[in-house]
Design a protein around this motif. Structure first.
Motif, mmCIF file in Angstrom:
data_model
loop_
_atom_site.group_PDB
_atom_site.id
_atom_site.type_symbol
_atom_site.label_atom_id
_atom_site.label_comp_id
_atom_site.label_asym_id
_atom_site.label_seq_id
_atom_site.Cartn_x
_atom_site.Cartn_y
_atom_site.Cartn_z
ATOM 1 N N GLU A 100 30.841 45.644 28.696
ATOM 2 C CA GLU A 100 31.805 44.560 28.877
ATOM 3 C C GLU A 100 32.030 44.306 30.357
ATOM 4 O OE1 GLU A 100 36.131 43.263 27.061
ATOM 5 O OE2 GLU A 100 35.845 45.373 27.587
ATOM 6 N N CYS A 101 32.164 43.030 30.720
ATOM 7 C CA CYS A 101 32.493 42.648 32.089
ATOM 8 C C CYS A 101 33.803 41.879 32.070
ATOM 9 C CB CYS A 101 31.386 41.789 32.702
ATOM 10 S SG CYS A 101 31.663 41.353 34.440
ATOM 11 N N VAL A 102 34.788 42.380 32.796
ATOM 12 C CA VAL A 102 36.120 41.777 32.831
ATOM 13 C C VAL A 102 36.361 41.225 34.233
ATOM 14 C CG1 VAL A 102 38.593 42.234 32.689
ATOM 15 C CG2 VAL A 102 37.038 43.264 31.022
ATOM 16 N N ALA A 103 36.791 39.973 34.301
ATOM 17 C CA ALA A 103 37.093 39.340 35.589
ATOM 18 C C ALA A 103 38.582 39.432 35.870
ATOM 19 C CB ALA A 103 36.658 37.878 35.574
ATOM 20 N N LEU A 104 38.923 39.853 37.081
ATOM 21 C CA LEU A 104 40.307 39.845 37.531
ATOM 22 C C LEU A 104 40.604 38.489 38.153
ATOM 23 C CD1 LEU A 104 40.530 43.346 39.256
ATOM 24 C CD2 LEU A 104 41.009 42.772 36.869
ATOM 25 N N THR A 105 41.686 37.873 37.729
ATOM 26 C CA THR A 105 42.083 36.582 38.274
ATOM 27 C C THR A 105 43.515 36.676 38.808
ATOM 28 O OG1 THR A 105 42.905 35.760 36.143
ATOM 29 C CG2 THR A 105 40.583 35.349 36.659
ATOM 30 N N GLY A 106 43.921 35.628 39.510
ATOM 31 C CA GLY A 106 45.245 35.600 40.101
ATOM 32 C C GLY A 106 45.174 35.062 41.510
ATOM 33 N N ALA A 107 46.284 34.574 42.004
ATOM 34 C CA ALA A 107 46.332 33.994 43.340
ATOM 35 C C ALA A 107 46.039 35.042 44.406
ATOM 36 C CB ALA A 107 47.713 33.376 43.585
ATOM 37 N N CYS A 117 31.107 37.129 32.377
ATOM 38 C CA CYS A 117 32.318 37.869 31.995
ATOM 39 C C CYS A 117 32.697 37.603 30.546
ATOM 40 C CB CYS A 117 33.477 37.514 32.921
ATOM 41 S SG CYS A 117 33.200 38.027 34.627
ATOM 42 N N ASP A 118 33.165 38.636 29.884
ATOM 43 C CA ASP A 118 33.589 38.527 28.490
ATOM 44 C C ASP A 118 35.027 38.048 28.364
ATOM 45 O OD1 ASP A 118 31.201 39.870 27.025
ATOM 46 O OD2 ASP A 118 31.686 41.248 28.652
ATOM 47 N N ARG A 119 35.848 38.344 29.359
ATOM 48 C CA ARG A 119 37.233 37.897 29.348
ATOM 49 C C ARG A 119 37.805 38.003 30.756
ATOM 50 N NH1 ARG A 119 40.686 42.734 28.419
ATOM 51 N NH2 ARG A 119 39.280 44.521 28.146
ATOM 52 N N THR A 120 38.955 37.391 30.945
ATOM 53 C CA THR A 120 39.638 37.448 32.236
ATOM 54 C C THR A 120 40.993 38.128 32.065
ATOM 55 O OG1 THR A 120 40.675 35.280 31.951
ATOM 56 C CG2 THR A 120 38.498 35.331 33.012
ATOM 57 N N VAL A 121 41.444 38.750 33.140
ATOM 58 C CA VAL A 121 42.758 39.391 33.155
ATOM 59 C C VAL A 121 43.482 38.920 34.407
ATOM 60 C CG1 VAL A 121 43.996 41.576 33.404
ATOM 61 C CG2 VAL A 121 42.042 41.414 31.850
ATOM 62 N N ASP A 122 44.632 38.300 34.225
ATOM 63 C CA ASP A 122 45.439 37.822 35.345
ATOM 64 C C ASP A 122 46.297 38.975 35.859
ATOM 65 O OD1 ASP A 122 47.081 36.564 37.153
ATOM 66 O OD2 ASP A 122 47.726 34.962 35.807
ATOM 67 N N VAL A 123 45.986 39.464 37.059
ATOM 68 C CA VAL A 123 46.707 40.625 37.575
ATOM 69 C C VAL A 123 48.151 40.305 37.934
ATOM 70 C CG1 VAL A 123 44.594 41.709 38.425
ATOM 71 C CG2 VAL A 123 45.920 40.273 39.949
ATOM 72 N N THR A 124 48.495 39.030 37.982
ATOM 73 C CA THR A 124 49.896 38.661 38.226
ATOM 74 C C THR A 124 50.792 39.285 37.179
ATOM 75 O OG1 THR A 124 49.137 36.551 39.148
ATOM 76 C CG2 THR A 124 51.465 36.740 38.594
ATOM 77 N N ALA A 125 50.263 39.445 35.952
ATOM 78 C CA ALA A 125 51.054 40.043 34.873
ATOM 79 C C ALA A 125 51.427 41.495 35.184
ATOM 80 C CB ALA A 125 50.271 39.978 33.567
ATOM 81 N N PHE A 126 50.604 42.184 35.975
ATOM 82 C CA PHE A 126 50.868 43.593 36.254
ATOM 83 C C PHE A 126 52.103 43.781 37.129
ATOM 84 C CE2 PHE A 126 46.030 44.396 35.916
ATOM 85 C CZ PHE A 126 46.105 44.328 34.539
ATOM 86 N N THR A 173 54.847 42.419 36.757
ATOM 87 C CA THR A 173 56.056 42.364 35.926
ATOM 88 C C THR A 173 56.063 43.435 34.852
ATOM 89 O OG1 THR A 173 55.034 40.773 34.395
ATOM 90 C CG2 THR A 173 56.206 39.879 36.285
ATOM 91 N N GLY A 174 55.014 44.288 34.863
ATOM 92 C CA GLY A 174 54.986 45.381 33.909
ATOM 93 C C GLY A 174 54.449 45.003 32.562
ATOM 94 N N ARG A 175 53.917 43.774 32.402
ATOM 95 C CA ARG A 175 53.371 43.365 31.105
ATOM 96 C C ARG A 175 51.976 43.929 30.939
ATOM 97 N NH1 ARG A 175 55.500 38.386 32.769
ATOM 98 N NH2 ARG A 175 53.416 37.562 33.146
ATOM 99 N N ALA A 176 51.610 44.275 29.722
ATOM 100 C CA ALA A 176 50.270 44.781 29.432
ATOM 101 C C ALA A 176 49.279 43.639 29.409
ATOM 102 C CB ALA A 176 50.254 45.521 28.092
ATOM 103 N N ALA A 177 48.004 43.955 29.686
ATOM 104 C CA ALA A 177 46.946 42.948 29.651
ATOM 105 C C ALA A 177 45.848 43.384 28.716
ATOM 106 C CB ALA A 177 46.388 42.709 31.047
#
Length: 227
Positions: free
Chosen positions: A35-42, A212-221, A223-227
């Motif tokens: 699996e390849c996961v892309a990190l996204t976010g500003a 990439c199989d999916r993206t994960v927005d690190v902005t969520a991290f 605030t303590g939300r799971a991704a």
């Protein structure tokens, strides 16, 4: 293969009265084999910080970072070096090598660390340099004087010389022309096919969508939300 659990990170600004900045809190992420996961976010949201924590360059404030069962957040320096040698590769945007080491040697070095013979390591390095369109006339020269695109391709060749079970990719196509970009994307797809777990930063949306199989927005991290 890569498991991040309740991960937190702070920076202490010692030159500003010891102010503590919390940049990440409660991060959770699992990346499976193949699996390849892309990190996204500003910009400034923590993408590079997370990658450096996984690689062991930054210490975690709390939580776990398990790569093939090794908790990088608690591992000793010796354990982290062993993990980097055998299991965890990192393709960064910037080439950092010992001056005067020939390009061929730079690419072959990860293989020699694994005990692979000089001949086999050299042959693998040359195949990758050819694939990435580094002229043979440059192989005996130090890459420190190369152009940005050439240095990035040497970095990519070095990162893919060994079949790492886990790979971190920091903008692997950023400085590349269309032909070399296609080669790199094929290398990533081949790594996925053999079961490598990968986390990457891809500002190139087309490249991200292809590999990439999916993206994960690190902005969520933050605030303590799971991704």
């Amino acid at each position: 293969m890569i498991e991040i659990e309740n991960l937190s990170k702070t920076f202490t600004l010692h030159n500003q009265g010891g102010a503590v900045i919390r940049v990440m809190e409660g991060a959770n992420l699992t990346v499976r084999r193949g699996e390849c996961v892309a990190l996204t976010g500003a910009s400034g949201s923590g993408k590079s910080t997370l990658m450096r924590m996984i690689y062991g360059n930054y210490m975690a404030a709390d939580g776990a970072i398990r790569v093939s069962g090794v908790d990088v957040a608690r591992a000793s320096p010796r354990e982290i070096l062993a993990l980097r040698r055998d299991t965890l590769g990192y393709v960064s945007q910037f080439l950092r090598v010992v001056p005067r080491v020939p390009t061929r040697g730079v690419v072959a070095e990860p293989l020699r660390r694994l005990g692979i013979s000089e001949g086999d390591a050299r042959a693998r390095a040359e195949r990758l340099l050819t694939l990435l369109n580094i002229p043979e006339a440059l192989w005996a020269l130090s890459p420190t004087t190369f152009s940005g695109g050439e240095q990035q391709r040497v970095n990519i060749a070095r990162g893919f010389a060994h079949s790492y079970p886990a790979l971190l990719l920091d903008e692997p196509t950023a400085a590349l022309d269309a032909d070399n970009r296609a080669v790199v994307l094929d290398l990533i797809l081949s790594a996925k096919a053999r079961g490598a777990a990968m986390i990457g930063i891809f500002h190139d949306a087309e490249a991200r969508d292809r590999v990439c199989d999916r993206t994960v927005d690190v902005t969520a991290f933050s605030t303590g939300r799971a991704a």
